[in-house]
Write a protein that holds these residues in place. Structure first.
Motif: not given
Ligand SMILES: O=C1NC(=O)NC(C(=O)O)N1
Length: 311
Positions: A119-124, A144-165
């Motif tokens: 529960d840190l104020p850091c952005l991921v 498709e893989a990106s969508s799958h990864v993000l679908s699983e990520v948002v189930k675990v990580y509920h805070k705002p986050f970003g991705v490096k593309l």
């Protein structure tokens, strides 16, 4: 006087500049050096579940107009960066971002759950684009893989986050990836771009490659990638709904920082130039940006952000 400050996703930066993940951010000493510089924020080296040595050296080389690297995610393991973030002075210090780049989806989920629980104020910043793991594809190039990864990520990580593309080079790909990203409301920013993957720098005198991994193939950064970086910033700025775009690629002066912001960037990361010049680059680039704004009559970043003219 000009105002270089930017506030976004609860992050308050005195200026829009910070290090690109991977550069001057693997050890606490390096991170402290960025924090002590004129940078407006700092981000950690992409971490994996376990510490990694990375690829065999030489794995970084300066090139005539930029750099080539095939580091292979050398890092101290996520616990090290989690400890750094836990000990960090979030109130008095500059915003701290954490880059995560697991070797598998399971590893990413385990690390993200740990950062969530802390529960840190850091952005991921979730790295979907490391081009330097032999045999492993860049997730960002598989929609498709990106969508799958993000679908699983948002189930675990509920805070705002970003991705490096990774950089994209085709309007169809910009549209495809934007469509994937837009389906995740808690994904609140993208960083464009990671290095242009698998370039080859040749030394004419030795008639040899200049880095050891992958027969000399590595991610390209620096002047070489500026037009590609600007295109990715502008396209995602245009295509994404209610998300920020962080610019990265080819920034070595106030001029390129200005261009990234004009293309839509909220903030701007510095990679190759930081690696070559050191942390003093932040004060120089900051002052150059301020002078450019002054000359052009802009008082704040918002005065010109995203206002690139087309013909
Ligand atoms: O995502 C990454 N981009 C790069 O250009 N290099 C690093 C690395 O190889 O660790 N990772």
């Amino acid at each position: 006087a000009v105002d270089l400050s930017v506030s976004w996703l609860g992050v308050n930066m005195e200026n829009p500049l910070y290090n690109a993940s991977g550069v001057m951010c693997r050890s606490r000493e390096e991170l402290d050096a960025v924090a002590a510089s004129a940078a407006g924020a700092l981000i950690t080296k992409s971490c994996t579940l376990l510490p990694r040595e990375g690829n065999p050296e030489p794995r970084y080389a300066k090139a005539p107009h930029g750099s080539i690297n095939s580091m292979g995610l050398p890092n101290a393991g996520y616990q090290y960066y989690l400890d750094y973030a836990k000990a960090y002075d979030h109130q008095g210090g500059k915003p701290l971002f954490v880059s995560v780049s697991g070797m598998s989806l399971e590893d990413n989920l385990e690390m993200l759950a740990a950062f969530r629980d802390a529960d840190l104020p850091c952005l991921v910043e979730l790295n979907l684009s490391c081009p330097n793991l032999p045999g492993k594809p860049q997730i960002g190039y598989d929609f498709e893989a990106s969508s799958h990864v993000l679908s699983e990520v948002v189930k675990v990580y509920h805070k705002p986050f970003g991705v490096k593309l990774p950089p994209y080079f085709d309007p169809v790909h910009f549209a495809e990836m934007a469509s994937v990203l837009n389906s995740f409301p808690s994904l609140k920013y993208v960083t464009c771009i990671n290095s242009v993957g698998n370039g080859l720098v040749i030394d004419l005198d030795s008639e040899s490659v200049v880095i050891k991994p992958k027969g000399g193939l590595g991610g390209i950064g620096g002047d070489y990638v500026l037009p590609t970086a600007l295109a990715n910033v502008r396209e995602f700025y245009r295509l994404l709904d209610d998300k920020h775009v962080i610019g990265c690629g080819g920034v070595k002066s106030g001029r390129e920082a200005f261009m990234h912001i004009l293309a839509g960037a909220t903030a701007v990361q510095v990679g190759t130039c930081l690696y070559e010049e050191g942390a003093a680059c932040f004060a120089r680039i900051r002052d150059e940006l301020a002078a450019l704004m002054q000359q052009k009559g802009y008082a704040t970043l918002a005065d010109f952000r995203g206002k690139l003219k087309t013909m």
